[in-house]
Design a protein around this motif. Structure first.
Motif, PDB file in Angstrom:
ATOM      1  N   ILE A 101      18.857  -6.316  50.533  1.00 31.16           N
ATOM      2  CA  ILE A 101      19.358  -4.980  50.877  1.00 31.16           C
ATOM      3  C   ILE A 101      18.716  -3.968  49.939  1.00 31.16           C
ATOM      4  CG2 ILE A 101      21.401  -3.496  50.961  1.00 31.16           C
ATOM      5  CD1 ILE A 101      23.054  -6.057  51.529  1.00 31.16           C
ATOM      6  N   VAL A 102      18.283  -2.859  50.497  1.00 34.30           N
ATOM      7  CA  VAL A 102      17.732  -1.753  49.712  1.00 34.30           C
ATOM      8  C   VAL A 102      18.520  -0.494  50.047  1.00 34.30           C
ATOM      9  CG1 VAL A 102      15.732  -0.278  49.292  1.00 34.30           C
ATOM     10  CG2 VAL A 102      15.407  -2.744  49.631  1.00 34.30           C
ATOM     11  N   VAL A 103      19.093   0.112  49.033  1.00 32.65           N
ATOM     12  CA  VAL A 103      19.767   1.403  49.183  1.00 32.65           C
ATOM     13  C   VAL A 103      18.988   2.400  48.339  1.00 32.65           C
ATOM     14  CG1 VAL A 103      21.900   2.692  48.915  1.00 32.65           C
ATOM     15  CG2 VAL A 103      21.990   0.254  49.463  1.00 32.65           C
ATOM     16  N   ALA A 104      18.454   3.423  48.957  1.00 31.75           N
ATOM     17  CA  ALA A 104      17.579   4.347  48.229  1.00 31.75           C
ATOM     18  C   ALA A 104      17.890   5.784  48.604  1.00 31.75           C
ATOM     19  CB  ALA A 104      16.111   4.038  48.528  1.00 31.75           C
ATOM     20  N   GLU A 105      17.985   6.630  47.586  1.00 26.93           N
ATOM     21  CA  GLU A 105      18.127   8.057  47.817  1.00 26.93           C
ATOM     22  C   GLU A 105      16.740   8.685  47.702  1.00 26.93           C
ATOM     23  OE1 GLU A 105      21.763  10.258  46.833  1.00 26.93           O
ATOM     24  OE2 GLU A 105      20.538  11.330  45.370  1.00 26.93           O
ATOM     25  N   PHE A 106      16.285   9.297  48.790  1.00 27.60           N
ATOM     26  CA  PHE A 106      14.969   9.924  48.825  1.00 27.60           C
ATOM     27  C   PHE A 106      15.126  11.434  48.676  1.00 27.60           C
ATOM     28  CE2 PHE A 106      14.064   5.843  50.710  1.00 27.60           C
ATOM     29  CZ  PHE A 106      12.784   5.548  50.260  1.00 27.60           C
ATOM     30  N   HIS A 107      14.290  12.011  47.813  1.00 23.55           N
ATOM     31  CA  HIS A 107      14.430  13.409  47.421  1.00 23.55           C
ATOM     32  C   HIS A 107      13.278  14.272  47.949  1.00 23.55           C
ATOM     33  CE1 HIS A 107      16.814  11.110  44.515  1.00 23.55           C
ATOM     34  NE2 HIS A 107      17.531  12.200  44.342  1.00 23.55           N
ATOM     35  N   ASN A 108      13.530  15.572  47.994  1.00 22.52           N
ATOM     36  CA  ASN A 108      12.512  16.585  48.343  1.00 22.52           C
ATOM     37  C   ASN A 108      11.914  16.351  49.726  1.00 22.52           C
ATOM     38  OD1 ASN A 108      12.800  17.619  45.641  1.00 22.52           O
ATOM     39  ND2 ASN A 108      11.451  15.972  44.941  1.00 22.52           N
ATOM     40  N   LEU A 109      12.727  15.873  50.638  1.00 20.47           N
ATOM     41  CA  LEU A 109      12.216  15.553  51.967  1.00 20.47           C
ATOM     42  C   LEU A 109      11.861  16.796  52.774  1.00 20.47           C
ATOM     43  CD1 LEU A 109      14.603  12.589  52.828  1.00 20.47           C
ATOM     44  CD2 LEU A 109      12.135  12.454  52.466  1.00 20.47           C
ATOM     45  N   GLU A 115      20.310   9.459  51.794  1.00 19.57           N
ATOM     46  CA  GLU A 115      20.529   8.093  51.343  1.00 19.57           C
ATOM     47  C   GLU A 115      20.243   7.147  52.510  1.00 19.57           C
ATOM     48  OE1 GLU A 115      24.289   9.775  48.699  1.00 19.57           O
ATOM     49  OE2 GLU A 115      24.623   8.532  50.487  1.00 19.57           O
ATOM     50  N   PHE A 116      19.313   6.230  52.294  1.00 20.64           N
ATOM     51  CA  PHE A 116      18.921   5.265  53.322  1.00 20.64           C
ATOM     52  C   PHE A 116      19.373   3.868  52.911  1.00 20.64           C
ATOM     53  CE2 PHE A 116      16.119   8.783  53.942  1.00 20.64           C
ATOM     54  CZ  PHE A 116      15.695   8.764  55.265  1.00 20.64           C
ATOM     55  N   THR A 117      19.842   3.109  53.879  1.00 22.22           N
ATOM     56  CA  THR A 117      20.170   1.699  53.657  1.00 22.22           C
ATOM     57  C   THR A 117      19.289   0.849  54.558  1.00 22.22           C
ATOM     58  OG1 THR A 117      22.478   2.236  53.154  1.00 22.22           O
ATOM     59  CG2 THR A 117      21.976  -0.059  53.677  1.00 22.22           C
ATOM     60  N   PHE A 118      18.630  -0.148  53.959  1.00 24.56           N
ATOM     61  CA  PHE A 118      17.741  -1.051  54.683  1.00 24.56           C
ATOM     62  C   PHE A 118      18.234  -2.486  54.528  1.00 24.56           C
ATOM     63  CE2 PHE A 118      15.249   2.571  53.240  1.00 24.56           C
ATOM     64  CZ  PHE A 118      14.533   2.943  54.370  1.00 24.56           C
ATOM     65  N   LEU A 119      18.052  -3.263  55.579  1.00 25.80           N
ATOM     66  CA  LEU A 119      18.383  -4.695  55.562  1.00 25.80           C
ATOM     67  C   LEU A 119      17.125  -5.474  55.909  1.00 25.80           C
ATOM     68  CD1 LEU A 119      20.530  -6.983  55.400  1.00 25.80           C
ATOM     69  CD2 LEU A 119      20.962  -6.596  57.847  1.00 25.80           C
ATOM     70  N   ASP A 162      24.425  -7.150  63.776  1.00 25.65           N
ATOM     71  CA  ASP A 162      25.645  -7.949  63.872  1.00 25.65           C
ATOM     72  C   ASP A 162      26.444  -7.930  62.571  1.00 25.65           C
ATOM     73  OD1 ASP A 162      23.212  -9.345  63.097  1.00 25.65           O
ATOM     74  OD2 ASP A 162      24.474 -11.100  62.780  1.00 25.65           O
ATOM     75  N   ARG A 163      25.959  -7.236  61.549  1.00 25.90           N
ATOM     76  CA  ARG A 163      26.643  -7.176  60.259  1.00 25.90           C
ATOM     77  C   ARG A 163      27.234  -5.777  60.074  1.00 25.90           C
ATOM     78  NH1 ARG A 163      24.978 -11.842  57.717  1.00 25.90           N
ATOM     79  NH2 ARG A 163      23.010 -12.718  58.495  1.00 25.90           N
ATOM     80  N   ASN A 164      28.553  -5.713  59.977  1.00 28.61           N
ATOM     81  CA  ASN A 164      29.229  -4.437  59.817  1.00 28.61           C
ATOM     82  C   ASN A 164      28.878  -3.802  58.477  1.00 28.61           C
ATOM     83  OD1 ASN A 164      30.599  -4.624  62.280  1.00 28.61           O
ATOM     84  ND2 ASN A 164      32.260  -5.814  61.367  1.00 28.61           N
ATOM     85  N   LEU A 165      28.999  -2.487  58.421  1.00 30.05           N
ATOM     86  CA  LEU A 165      28.768  -1.770  57.179  1.00 30.05           C
ATOM     87  C   LEU A 165      30.055  -1.675  56.370  1.00 30.05           C
ATOM     88  CD1 LEU A 165      26.531   1.189  58.441  1.00 30.05           C
ATOM     89  CD2 LEU A 165      25.786  -0.937  57.348  1.00 30.05           C
ATOM     90  N   ILE A 166      29.934  -1.849  55.053  1.00 31.53           N
ATOM     91  CA  ILE A 166      31.053  -1.670  54.144  1.00 31.53           C
ATOM     92  C   ILE A 166      30.634  -0.650  53.089  1.00 31.53           C
ATOM     93  CG2 ILE A 166      31.961  -3.993  54.514  1.00 31.53           C
ATOM     94  CD1 ILE A 166      30.680  -4.808  51.852  1.00 31.53           C
ATOM     95  N   VAL A 204      26.583  -0.386  52.849  1.00 31.74           N
ATOM     96  CA  VAL A 204      25.672  -1.526  52.886  1.00 31.74           C
ATOM     97  C   VAL A 204      26.155  -2.516  53.934  1.00 31.74           C
ATOM     98  CG1 VAL A 204      25.126  -1.261  50.430  1.00 31.74           C
ATOM     99  CG2 VAL A 204      26.918  -2.864  51.124  1.00 31.74           C
ATOM    100  N   PRO A 205      25.257  -3.340  54.462  1.00 35.71           N
ATOM    101  CA  PRO A 205      25.703  -4.383  55.389  1.00 35.71           C
ATOM    102  C   PRO A 205      26.600  -5.391  54.676  1.00 35.71           C
ATOM    103  CG  PRO A 205      23.321  -4.054  55.495  1.00 35.71           C
ATOM    104  CD  PRO A 205      23.801  -3.329  54.285  1.00 35.71           C
ATOM    105  N   ASP A 206      27.566  -5.912  55.380  1.00 35.04           N
ATOM    106  CA  ASP A 206      28.461  -6.935  54.821  1.00 35.04           C
ATOM    107  C   ASP A 206      27.719  -8.274  54.814  1.00 35.04           C
ATOM    108  OD1 ASP A 206      30.583  -8.340  53.856  1.00 35.04           O
ATOM    109  OD2 ASP A 206      31.850  -8.122  55.633  1.00 35.04           O
TER     110      ASP A 206
END
Length: 265
Positions: A167-175, A224-228, A42-46, A58-60
């Motif tokens: 909120i967690v924003v993480a860039e994961f490498h070497n996937l 880049e992953f975004t978690f709420l 229910d929270r839009n992304l900004i 990220v979630p608003d």
């Protein structure tokens, strides 16, 4: 000379047979992808930060977050500056630079890497937060881009601190290495650590480094992953809007949309 080369080759082949590469089964990789499929809430992304590299969705849901912790300092700090403009303190850390290029009165810089131990060069995420914000228990935001060290950071971070990150924003490498079983196990445990209290709400492939396709699955090398945090989520539905209208390519390379296996049944 030829005999020596043949002997060396023979020893190399013998070693390869003794230490074969253990491959990850497709079912294990498919299960990991399924656990990370983004949900719509229910929270839009900004978007915070600039278009291109250094900006993230990220979630608003920023009201009440007192600080952003952002290990890994690049040539831009637009994400942290946008946080600061909203009254959120921004703590940055990186041993390889002397400070962020951009400045703001709410920026606080530590010249150390963030990792699994604390010493002269490294500091754990827990130690960094405790020394930066003693005697507080407020909600935080984590934005982490540290070139592969993210796995050890998540695995070494306390459960209590993970719960504080709304909120967690993480860039994961070497996937692309997930087909290597020992590496896959590391990646899976790190994601499982985050997913204990959070759900994935957005994924954006970084178009810097290509992707690897195998067995009908595709892993971009960097994403880049975004978690709420789950207690902030009141409704869910599968997210299908990829790329999101606010997404922006990281580099001038060809665009890399999120592969369908990450969001389509």
């Amino acid at each position: 000379m030829i005999a020596a080369l043949k002997s060396s080759l023979k020893r190399g082949l013998a070693a390869a047979n003794v230490f074969p590469t253990v491959m990850t089964g497709r079912d294990e990789i498919a299960a990991l992808i399924k656990s990370l499929r983004p949900i719509k809430t229910d929270r839009n992304l900004i978007r915070l930060g600039p278009k291109g590299d250094g900006g993230y969705l990220v979630p608003d849901d920023l009201e009440g977050i007192t600080a952003c912790f952002s290990p890994g300092v690049s040539s831009v700090s637009g994400f942290e500056k946008d946080c600061a403009e909203r009254g959120i303190k921004a703590f940055l850390a990186d041993k390889s630079v002397d400070g962020p290029v951009e400045h703001h009165e709410l920026f606080h810089f530590t010249k150390k890497f963030i990792g699994a131990i604390s010493n002269d060069e490294f500091m754990t995420l827990d130690d960094w937060v405790v020394t930066s914000l003693p005697d507080t228990a407020s909600d935080l935001l984590l934005q982490i881009d540290i070139e592969g060290y993210e796995y050890e950071v998540f695995l070494s971070t306390s459960d209590a601190l993970m719960r504080r990150f709304r909120i967690v924003v993480a860039e994961f490498h070497n996937l692309e290495q997930v087909w290597n079983k020992p590496y896959f196990d590391l990646v899976r445990r790190a994601f499982e650590k985050v997913l204990q209290h959070h759900s994935c709400v957005h994924i954006h492939p970084n178009n810097c480094c290509g992707s690897v396709k195998k067995d009908g699955l595709e892993f971009p090398s960097v994403m880049e992953f975004t978690f709420l945090r789950n207690d902030r989520i009141r409704m869910t539905a599968p997210r299908k809007d990829f790329p999101h209208p606010l997404d922006s390519d990281n580099t001038a390379n060809a665009s890399m949309p999120l592969p369908e296996c990450w969001y389509a049944e």
